[in-house]
Design a protein around this motif. Structure first.
Motif, PDB file in Angstrom:
ATOM      1  N   ASN A   1      61.798 -11.689  14.073  1.00  0.00           N
ATOM      2  CA  ASN A   1      60.646 -11.846  15.263  1.00  0.00           C
ATOM      3  C   ASN A   1      60.451 -13.084  15.539  1.00  0.00           C
ATOM      4  N   HIS A   2      60.321 -14.028  14.373  1.00  0.00           N
ATOM      5  CA  HIS A   2      59.761 -15.657  14.763  1.00  0.00           C
ATOM      6  C   HIS A   2      60.912 -16.337  15.600  1.00  0.00           C
ATOM      7  N   ILE A   3      62.056 -15.794  15.449  1.00  0.00           N
ATOM      8  CA  ILE A   3      63.131 -16.396  16.226  1.00  0.00           C
ATOM      9  C   ILE A   3      62.757 -16.215  17.596  1.00  0.00           C
TER      10      ILE A   3
ATOM     11  N   VAL B   1      49.654 -10.359  24.935  1.00  0.00           N
ATOM     12  CA  VAL B   1      50.507  -9.227  24.953  1.00  0.00           C
ATOM     13  C   VAL B   1      50.882  -9.053  23.384  1.00  0.00           C
ATOM     14  N   LEU B   2      51.289 -10.262  22.772  1.00  0.00           N
ATOM     15  CA  LEU B   2      51.719 -10.155  21.477  1.00  0.00           C
ATOM     16  C   LEU B   2      50.850  -9.271  20.449  1.00  0.00           C
TER      17      LEU B   2
ATOM     18  N   SER C   1      51.474  -5.339  19.114  1.00  0.00           N
ATOM     19  CA  SER C   1      51.446  -5.238  17.700  1.00  0.00           C
ATOM     20  C   SER C   1      50.575  -4.197  17.400  1.00  0.00           C
ATOM     21  N   ALA C   2      49.513  -4.103  17.931  1.00  0.00           N
ATOM     22  CA  ALA C   2      48.249  -3.069  17.686  1.00  0.00           C
ATOM     23  C   ALA C   2      48.707  -1.655  18.368  1.00  0.00           C
ATOM     24  N   LEU C   3      49.373  -1.536  19.348  1.00  0.00           N
ATOM     25  CA  LEU C   3      49.777  -0.268  19.851  1.00  0.00           C
ATOM     26  C   LEU C   3      50.979   0.455  18.794  1.00  0.00           C
TER      27      LEU C   3
ATOM     28  N   LEU D   1      41.831  -5.830  13.492  1.00  0.00           N
ATOM     29  CA  LEU D   1      41.849  -7.127  14.229  1.00  0.00           C
ATOM     30  C   LEU D   1      42.898  -7.334  15.162  1.00  0.00           C
ATOM     31  N   GLU D   2      43.857  -6.636  15.097  1.00  0.00           N
ATOM     32  CA  GLU D   2      44.854  -6.889  16.399  1.00  0.00           C
ATOM     33  C   GLU D   2      44.475  -6.142  17.722  1.00  0.00           C
ATOM     34  N   ILE D   3      43.371  -5.376  17.609  1.00  0.00           N
ATOM     35  CA  ILE D   3      42.700  -5.034  19.013  1.00  0.00           C
ATOM     36  C   ILE D   3      41.701  -5.986  19.335  1.00  0.00           C
TER      37      ILE D   3
END
Length: 343
Positions: free
Chosen positions: A114-116, A154-155, A159-161, A213-215
């Motif tokens: 993911n980080h790449i 967007v990230l 991620s939350a979805l 948190l990611e929402i």
């Protein structure tokens, strides 16, 4: 003595002389001032350039071990491209050079992580926003910060979805419960015993807290607005709150021992949050700037060479080394670096 009328003739001549044409730099400074932007190097962008250079160099360090005669041309070339950001981050071409070198290396040698993918996308954003006029001024800062602000929204939203499924909210298989258990076991072993009620409540609530948190983070980023946009008092307060909340969240993801640590991903996100920090427009003095850069070089080097962080977290158990993928083996340097950027 002046002849009669000479002064008047001189004044008329000077009035008739066409004004001196402004240089491109003068025009840029005038336009930047009219828009409330700094014409010189923007401190946040300079800091980001320095940190981004360090992060991208970490990708290639693993390929520059052993006898220098065995080093491959690609990692050597990529590292040389990244060097200007660490040495002279205030120049516009240094950040472009780092992005080019990193993109070249990660495209050819990057792992499927993911980080790449994230770092490759951020490098593209750096190159696109710098394309009209490579510089490190307020205009460049606003362009890049707006692009990365949109990326963070967007990230977190995706991620939350992705977390809205039944398995995520099952503590027995949820990644959030697993990471929370690792943190409690490694950092607070005597405070949260495995069979305690408090431990059970934390593990059961972790999936809901992570999804919430990611929402919350993208909602706060959208409400606060992109850096450089007009904001009222509540939006400015929200800008500060989301930077603190996001930075602490990513620091927490970096803390577990490998392979549970997300420190490469967290380090990348923390560098982006540097650009989200509001209200920093005055450059540091030369002495403080030099001291800060030196400390960000010395801290990871000392931490990595000593292995103190791993030794402390493992409670002096050094029977086997933590496994990392990709094999950076920079956990001892990465966690203190993430902590320093968060602070």
């Amino acid at each position: 003595t002046e002849a009669p009328g000479a002064r008047g003739a001189m004044a008329a001549g000077s009035a008739a002389r066409p004004p001196k044409a402004k240089s491109k730099q003068d025009k840029a400074e005038t336009k930047a001032k009219s828009e409330g932007l700094s014409a010189g190097p923007a401190p946040l962008l300079v800091a980001f350039s320095f940190l981004w250079g360090q992060l991208q160099a970490a990708h290639v360090v693993k390929d520059l071990h052993g006898n220098w005669q065995d080093w491959k041309p690609l990692p050597v070339a990529a590292f040389l491209f990244m060097l200007p950001s660490m040495v002279s981050p205030q120049h516009g071409w240094s950040l472009i050079s780092t992005a080019l070198g990193s993109l070249m290396y990660l495209t050819a040698k990057g792992t499927r992580s993911n980080h790449i993918v994230q770092d490759m996308l951020l490098n593209v954003a750096i190159l696109v926003t710098a394309a009209p006029r490579p510089s490190m001024d307020g205009r460049h800062l606003c362009s890049l910060a707006k692009a990365l602000h949109a990326y963070l929204v967007v990230l977190y939203f995706i991620s939350a979805l992705h977390k809205l499924n039944s398995d995520w909210f099952d503590p027995s298989v949820s990644c959030a419960s697993f990471v929370t258990a690792m943190l409690l076991r490694q950092y607070t072993p005597s405070l949260f015993e495995p069979k305690d009620l408090a431990t059970s409540l934390l593990l059961q609530s972790a999936p809901y807290a992570a999804a919430g948190l990611e929402i919350l983070l993208p909602a706060m980023l959208l409400y606060a607005g992109a850096p450089g946009s007009q904001a009222n008092f509540r939006q400015r307060l929200c800008q500060r709150a989301v930077v603190v909340l996001g930075a602490v969240f990513h620091l927490g993801l970096a803390l577990p021992l490998p392979p549970a640590s997300f420190y490469p991903f967290s380090a990348s996100c923390l560098a982006v949050y540097v650009l989200m920090a509001p209200g920093i427009s005055s450059p540091m003095s030369f002495t403080w700037d030099l001291m800060l850069r030196a400390s960000f070089f010395a801290l990871p080097v000392v931490a990595q060479s000593s292995g103190a962080w791993t030794h402390w977290v493992r409670h002096s158990d050094t029977s086997d080394a933590p496994f990392e993928y990709p094999p950076y083996n920079l956990y001892d340097a990465g966690v203190p670096w993430c902590g320093a950027v968060t602070v």
